[in-house]
Enzyme design. Structure first.
Site, PDB file in Angstrom:
ATOM      1  N   THR A  87      -4.799  -1.062   6.764  1.00 41.18           N
ATOM      2  CA  THR A  87      -5.732  -1.312   5.659  1.00 41.18           C
ATOM      3  C   THR A  87      -5.057  -1.299   4.291  1.00 41.18           C
ATOM      4  OG1 THR A  87      -6.220   1.042   5.548  1.00 41.18           O
ATOM      5  CG2 THR A  87      -7.696  -0.295   6.903  1.00 41.18           C
ATOM      6  N   TYR A 132       5.467  17.556   4.821  1.00 44.11           N
ATOM      7  CA  TYR A 132       5.592  16.100   4.953  1.00 44.11           C
ATOM      8  C   TYR A 132       6.962  15.749   5.546  1.00 44.11           C
ATOM      9  CZ  TYR A 132       6.048  11.155   4.065  1.00 44.11           C
ATOM     10  OH  TYR A 132       6.253   9.807   4.245  1.00 44.11           O
ATOM     11  N   LYS A 153       8.225  14.038   9.363  1.00 38.60           N
ATOM     12  CA  LYS A 153       9.080  12.854   9.520  1.00 38.60           C
ATOM     13  C   LYS A 153      10.368  13.219  10.265  1.00 38.60           C
ATOM     14  CE  LYS A 153       6.201   9.971   7.662  1.00 38.60           C
ATOM     15  NZ  LYS A 153       5.532   8.941   8.479  1.00 38.60           N
ATOM     16  N   PRO A 156      12.182   4.764   5.163  1.00 37.17           N
ATOM     17  CA  PRO A 156      12.249   4.294   3.773  1.00 37.17           C
ATOM     18  C   PRO A 156      12.311   5.426   2.754  1.00 37.17           C
ATOM     19  CG  PRO A 156      10.280   3.481   4.934  1.00 37.17           C
ATOM     20  CD  PRO A 156      10.827   4.643   5.695  1.00 37.17           C
ATOM     21  N   GLU A 181      -0.256   2.808  -1.745  1.00 36.47           N
ATOM     22  CA  GLU A 181      -1.263   3.814  -2.115  1.00 36.47           C
ATOM     23  C   GLU A 181      -0.783   5.229  -1.775  1.00 36.47           C
ATOM     24  OE1 GLU A 181      -5.007   2.674  -0.323  1.00 36.47           O
ATOM     25  OE2 GLU A 181      -4.916   0.678  -1.206  1.00 36.47           O
TER      26      GLU A 181
HETATM   27  N1  LIG Z   1       5.294   4.676   0.384  1.00 38.19           N
HETATM   28  C1  LIG Z   1       6.394   5.367   0.573  1.00 38.19           C
HETATM   29  O1  LIG Z   1       7.137   5.674  -0.379  1.00 38.19           O
HETATM   30  C2  LIG Z   1       6.797   5.781   1.967  1.00 38.19           C
HETATM   31  C3  LIG Z   1       8.126   6.140   2.184  1.00 38.19           C
HETATM   32  C4  LIG Z   1       8.526   6.517   3.455  1.00 38.19           C
HETATM   33  C5  LIG Z   1       7.620   6.524   4.482  1.00 38.19           C
HETATM   34  N2  LIG Z   1       6.309   6.176   4.267  1.00 38.19           N
HETATM   35  C6  LIG Z   1       5.395   6.193   5.404  1.00 38.19           C
HETATM   36  O2  LIG Z   1       4.901   4.891   5.600  1.00 38.19           O
HETATM   37  C7  LIG Z   1       3.651   4.938   6.259  1.00 38.19           C
HETATM   38  C8  LIG Z   1       2.667   4.034   5.531  1.00 38.19           C
HETATM   39  O3  LIG Z   1       2.489   4.547   4.219  1.00 38.19           O
HETATM   40  P1  LIG Z   1       2.124   3.622   2.975  1.00 38.19           P
HETATM   41  O4  LIG Z   1       3.167   3.859   1.951  1.00 38.19           O
HETATM   42  O5  LIG Z   1       1.831   2.255   3.410  1.00 38.19           O
HETATM   43  O6  LIG Z   1       0.809   4.395   2.458  1.00 38.19           O
HETATM   44  P2  LIG Z   1      -0.689   3.860   2.156  1.00 38.19           P
HETATM   45  O7  LIG Z   1      -0.637   2.668   1.280  1.00 38.19           O
HETATM   46  O8  LIG Z   1      -1.427   5.063   1.697  1.00 38.19           O
HETATM   47  O9  LIG Z   1      -1.226   3.418   3.591  1.00 38.19           O
HETATM   48  C9  LIG Z   1      -1.419   4.391   4.597  1.00 38.19           C
HETATM   49  C10 LIG Z   1      -2.177   3.769   5.755  1.00 38.19           C
HETATM   50  O10 LIG Z   1      -2.371   4.791   6.757  1.00 38.19           O
HETATM   51  C11 LIG Z   1      -3.718   4.782   7.146  1.00 38.19           C
HETATM   52  N3  LIG Z   1      -4.156   6.106   7.594  1.00 38.19           N
HETATM   53  C12 LIG Z   1      -4.032   7.293   6.968  1.00 38.19           C
HETATM   54  N4  LIG Z   1      -4.613   8.263   7.701  1.00 38.19           N
HETATM   55  C13 LIG Z   1      -5.110   7.656   8.815  1.00 38.19           C
HETATM   56  C14 LIG Z   1      -5.824   8.111   9.944  1.00 38.19           C
HETATM   57  N5  LIG Z   1      -6.152   9.400  10.104  1.00 38.19           N
HETATM   58  N6  LIG Z   1      -6.176   7.219  10.905  1.00 38.19           N
HETATM   59  C15 LIG Z   1      -5.855   5.926  10.771  1.00 38.19           C
HETATM   60  N7  LIG Z   1      -5.183   5.423   9.724  1.00 38.19           N
HETATM   61  C16 LIG Z   1      -4.825   6.291   8.751  1.00 38.19           C
HETATM   62  C17 LIG Z   1      -4.485   4.308   5.923  1.00 38.19           C
HETATM   63  O11 LIG Z   1      -5.685   3.680   6.334  1.00 38.19           O
HETATM   64  P3  LIG Z   1      -7.166   4.262   6.183  1.00 38.19           P
HETATM   65  O12 LIG Z   1      -7.169   5.177   5.007  1.00 38.19           O
HETATM   66  O13 LIG Z   1      -8.037   3.053   6.018  1.00 38.19           O
HETATM   67  O14 LIG Z   1      -7.399   4.971   7.485  1.00 38.19           O
HETATM   68  C18 LIG Z   1      -3.548   3.259   5.358  1.00 38.19           C
HETATM   69  O15 LIG Z   1      -3.764   2.019   5.987  1.00 38.19           O
HETATM   70  C19 LIG Z   1       3.256   6.407   6.320  1.00 38.19           C
HETATM   71  O16 LIG Z   1       3.561   6.914   7.599  1.00 38.19           O
HETATM   72  C20 LIG Z   1       4.162   7.044   5.263  1.00 38.19           C
HETATM   73  O17 LIG Z   1       4.398   8.408   5.545  1.00 38.19           O
HETATM   74  C21 LIG Z   1       5.889   5.788   3.022  1.00 38.19           C
END
Ligand SMILES: NC(=O)c1ccc[n+]([C@@H]2O[C@H](COP(=O)([O-])OP(=O)(O)OC[C@H]3O[C@@H](n4cnc5c(N)ncnc54)[C@H](OP(=O)(O)O)[C@@H]3O)[C@@H](O)[C@H]2O)c1
Length: 255
Positions: A16, A155, A159, A185, A191
């Site tokens: 999403t 957190y 990971k 990453p 978000e």
């Molecule tokens: N952004 C960064 O800097 C970064 C760096 C390293 C790793 N990551 C990892 O990348 C992944 C994606 O993060 P993002 O940066 O894309 O963050 P984001 O924009 O906040 O997106 C997170 C996604 O996870 C979903 N989500 C959260 N809780 C959930 C649940 N209980 N059930 C189902 N879906 C759930 C959210 O959807 P809904 O709220 O609609 O459920 C949303 O689609 C995560 O695992 C994060 O830890 C991010």
């Protein structure tokens, strides 16, 4: 132009927003069928409207709900039944506090989502991949699983679990044509920080102020590289950071 993922069915958690949304969009363009999941139904419907019903099957799903995960995966409609790729992407950081000013409920939320959610989806989809002798699990880890930073506490620990779980899956899957990749990453503007700071947009914006972070599309290209390799090639992990991010020096406390 060749469609790199033609005929592949890809199950994405957290489609999403952020990475998951970029994965769905990019991989559909490469000919894949997408199963897009997440909690926000309106966003899933929007994605399906843009990409088309024949390309995208949507499921409103909270990965923390074990029974719901099993039911959703057990009831996939044709032609989405045989999943080739699972992308365990749904996840979050909740809170940015130094111990002991942390909240146990934030810690539990991260463990339930980032660890247990990954286990529920993997447990439900892996048997089919092994049976078909074809599959790929892509876990979204983080540099936080390797390098500690103040306020990263649970957190980063979730990971680190993903890092070792990915390696141990590889160990167990030896002899099967099922690949496992951990994408790690650094800073990516999505978000993520708004969620971490519990909706405080100003604090989230400050994280990326004055530097160029990675984009979700950059991460989608890295995952595409892993998916598009021939079946005998397993990319174990990719660590990817913005050029303008590097490592902290060791911290020293002085009197
Ligand atoms: N952004 C960064 O800097 C970064 C760096 C390293 C790793 N990551 C990892 O990348 C992944 C994606 O993060 P993002 O940066 O894309 O963050 P984001 O924009 O906040 O997106 C997170 C996604 O996870 C979903 N989500 C959260 N809780 C959930 C649940 N209980 N059930 C189902 N879906 C759930 C959210 O959807 P809904 O709220 O609609 O459920 C949303 O689609 C995560 O695992 C994060 O830890 C991010």
């Amino acid at each position: 132009m060749t469609a790199l993922l033609k005929g592949k069915t890809i199950f994405i958690t957290g489609a999403t927003a952020g990475f998951g949304h970029a994965f769905a969009t990019r991989f559909a363009k490469e000919g894949a069928r997408i199963i897009a999941t997440g909690r926000r139904e309106d966003r899933l419907s929007g994605l399906q409207k843009v990409l088309g019903k024949d390309k995208v099957h949507i499921i409103t799903l909270d990965v923390r709900d074990k029974e719901a995960v099993q039911k959703a995966i057990g009831n996939l409609p044709k032609p989405f039944t045989e999943v080739d790729v699972l992308i365990n992407n749904a996840g979050l950081a909740m809170g940015f506090d130094r111990v002991p000013d942390t909240k146990l409920s934030d810690w539990e939320l991260m463990i339930d989502t980032n660890i247990k959610g990954v286990l529920y989806c993997t447990d439900a989809l892996l048997p089919g991949m092994v049976k078909r002798d074809r599959g790929h699990i892509v876990n979204i880890g983080s540099i936080a699983g390797t390098y500690p930073y103040p306020n990263g506490n649970v957190y980063g620990a979730t990971k680190a679990f993903i890092k070792q779980f990915s390696l141990n899956l590889r160990a167990d899957l030896l002899g099967k044509n099922v690949r496992v990749t951990n994408i790690e990453p650094g800073m990516v503007e999505t978000e993520f920080s708004v969620v971490r700071f519990k909706g405080e947009q100003g604090k989230a914006d400050a994280v990326y102020a004055g530097m160029k972070p990675l984009s979700a599309e950059d991460i989608a290209e890295s995952v595409l590289y892993c998916l598009a390799q021939p079946a005998h090639v397993n990319i174990n992990s990719i660590e990817i950071m913005p050029t303008m991010q590097a490592f902290s020096p060791f911290a020293v406390h002085r009197e």
